[in-house]
Design a protein around this motif. Structure first.
Motif, PDB file in Angstrom:
ATOM      1  N   GLY A   1      83.692  24.305  97.220  1.00  0.00           N
ATOM      2  CA  GLY A   1      83.065  24.893  95.914  1.00  0.00           C
ATOM      3  C   GLY A   1      83.715  25.878  95.300  1.00  0.00           C
ATOM      4  O   GLY A   1      84.157  26.853  96.298  1.00  0.00           O
TER       5      GLY A   1
ATOM      6  N   SER B   1      80.587  24.708  87.862  1.00  0.00           N
ATOM      7  CA  SER B   1      80.994  24.373  89.162  1.00  0.00           C
ATOM      8  C   SER B   1      82.026  23.566  89.051  1.00  0.00           C
ATOM      9  O   SER B   1      82.310  22.612  88.708  1.00  0.00           O
TER      10      SER B   1
ATOM     11  N   GLY C   1      83.817  21.767  92.077  1.00  0.00           N
ATOM     12  CA  GLY C   1      83.803  21.207  93.645  1.00  0.00           C
ATOM     13  C   GLY C   1      84.499  19.867  93.713  1.00  0.00           C
ATOM     14  O   GLY C   1      84.432  18.905  93.147  1.00  0.00           O
TER      15      GLY C   1
END
Length: 370
Positions: free
Chosen positions: A146, A159, A161
């Motif tokens: 991540g 994010s 990821g």
């Protein structure tokens, strides 16, 4: 159980000497070295540069900001493309390594960085090879799948990821952390503790991760005060770098303290400090929902009978010289209701043992602000 995925790791004092061989394993001949101005100024980047063959001309981007931003990624990408690079070497803390994960994706994928935030399904295995060289003991980003990328320096992080953005190799050399100042040693070390703590408490089933989390928690509690007190303590630096890496190998997810830290991440303040200030109220709120794991956490922290992990972490923060609350740290809360709603909606709550209500987040935020 979740995907258990560990990269290749070179770990010990002097490990940076393996960098040329690790680049050769990846068949990389024109890597882009990415770092920040602080590491250039203090000479740490020179140590990394010296590990490369004498006379080698390096492509370098050294302007990653304190928190990773889209602009920083895009500026580094320009250098990557101009120099026709074929790999990325991240030299720095979490901001540099997270930025390099985005660079490795965008070097081979179309569009803009923002199109991949929160869209793991869009990231294919075709990413530029990445070697991570951490210079702090905190984020563990060198072994994680991540990254947090901020659209701007004054916005909350998004994010990035995917299993495909885990660095191909992590070169963990505690020598590179010896010049880290005490306050940053403390903040990054408590960040590592937060990863291990919320990983241990996460509802995801992963006994391997639980065992690693317990070891990481004990290491931080034993060795972080020593590393802060004496930055030249090589044994303490070794254990803290190990704990930082371990904490991100837990691979179970995080929880509400990280949800809160992400909400507070819109004013350029250090993530590690934000998350450790959030931990005490979050842990107290878990007694009724994860009592057995809270007791296991207390054991890992070597707490005596009757001592609660939340109180112990608040005491650690104070002893390490970290701020008592967000107000004294300089954070200005604009809208309590909006902040609580943002934390409540965070993806970090998905793996938490309990998802606090908006009202519970409001209560915790009020306490953390001070």
């Amino acid at each position: 159980m979740p995907l258990i995925q560990y990269p290749r790791v070179q770990f010990d004092f002097g490990a940076i000497g393996t960098l040329p061989a690790e680049l050769a394993v990846l068949r990389a001949v024109r890597p882009l070295f990415v770092t920040d101005q602080g590491l250039v100024a203090c000479g740490v980047f020179d140590t990394v540069r010296a590990a490369m063959p004498s006379g080698a001309e390096l492509a370098v981007f050294d302007r990653i900001p304190e928190n990773p931003t889209v602009q920083g990624v895009e500026q580094a990408l320009e250098v990557y493309r101009e120099r026709r690079c074929d790999a990325v070497v991240a030299v720095g803390g979490g901001s540099v390594i997270d930025s390099c994960k985005a660079i490795s994706v965008m070097a081979t994928h179309p569009g803009r960085v923002g199109e991949y935030l929160g869209r793991a399904e869009k990231i294919t295995p075709d990413v530029a090879p990445l070697i991570a060289v951490p210079t702090t003991s905190g984020t563990g980003s060198e072994v994680s799948r991540g990254a947090g990328i901020h659209p701007t320096s004054s916005s909350r992080g998004g994010s990035l990821g995917s299993p495909f953005i885990v660095p191909k190799t992590a070169i963990c050399d505690p020598d590179l952390t010896l010049t880290l100042p005490p306050l940053l040693t403390a903040a990054t070390g408590m960040d590592a503790l937060s990863h291990a703590v919320e990983g241990l408490l996460a509802k995801t089933v992963n006994p391997v991760g639980d065992a690693i989390a317990v070891d990481a928690i004990t290491r931080v509690c034993d060795w972080l005060p020593k590393a802060v007190r004496d930055g030249a303590d090589r044994e303490a630096r070794w254990h803290m770098m190990m704990a930082s890496m371990e904490a991100m190998l837990v691979s179970k997810g995080l929880g509400a303290a990280h949800a809160l830290a992400n909400t507070f991440g819109d004013q350029g303040l250090h993530h590690g400090t934000l998350v450790t200030l959030a931990l005490p109220p979050v842990l107290r709120g878990l007694d009724a929902h994860a009592g057995e794991r809270i007791r296991r956490l207390a054991d890992a922290m070597r707490l005596g009978t009757g001592r609660h992990p939340g109180a112990a972490i608040a005491e650690m923060n104070q002893a390490l010289g970290l701020p008592a609350d967000l107000r004294s740290y300089g954070y200005k809360l604009a809208d309590l209701d909006e902040a609580a709603a943002d934390a409540h909606a965070s993806w970090f709550n998905r793996s938490a043992p309990y998802h606090p209500t908006k009202d519970e987040f409001k209560t915790m935020i009020t306490e953390i602000i001070g």
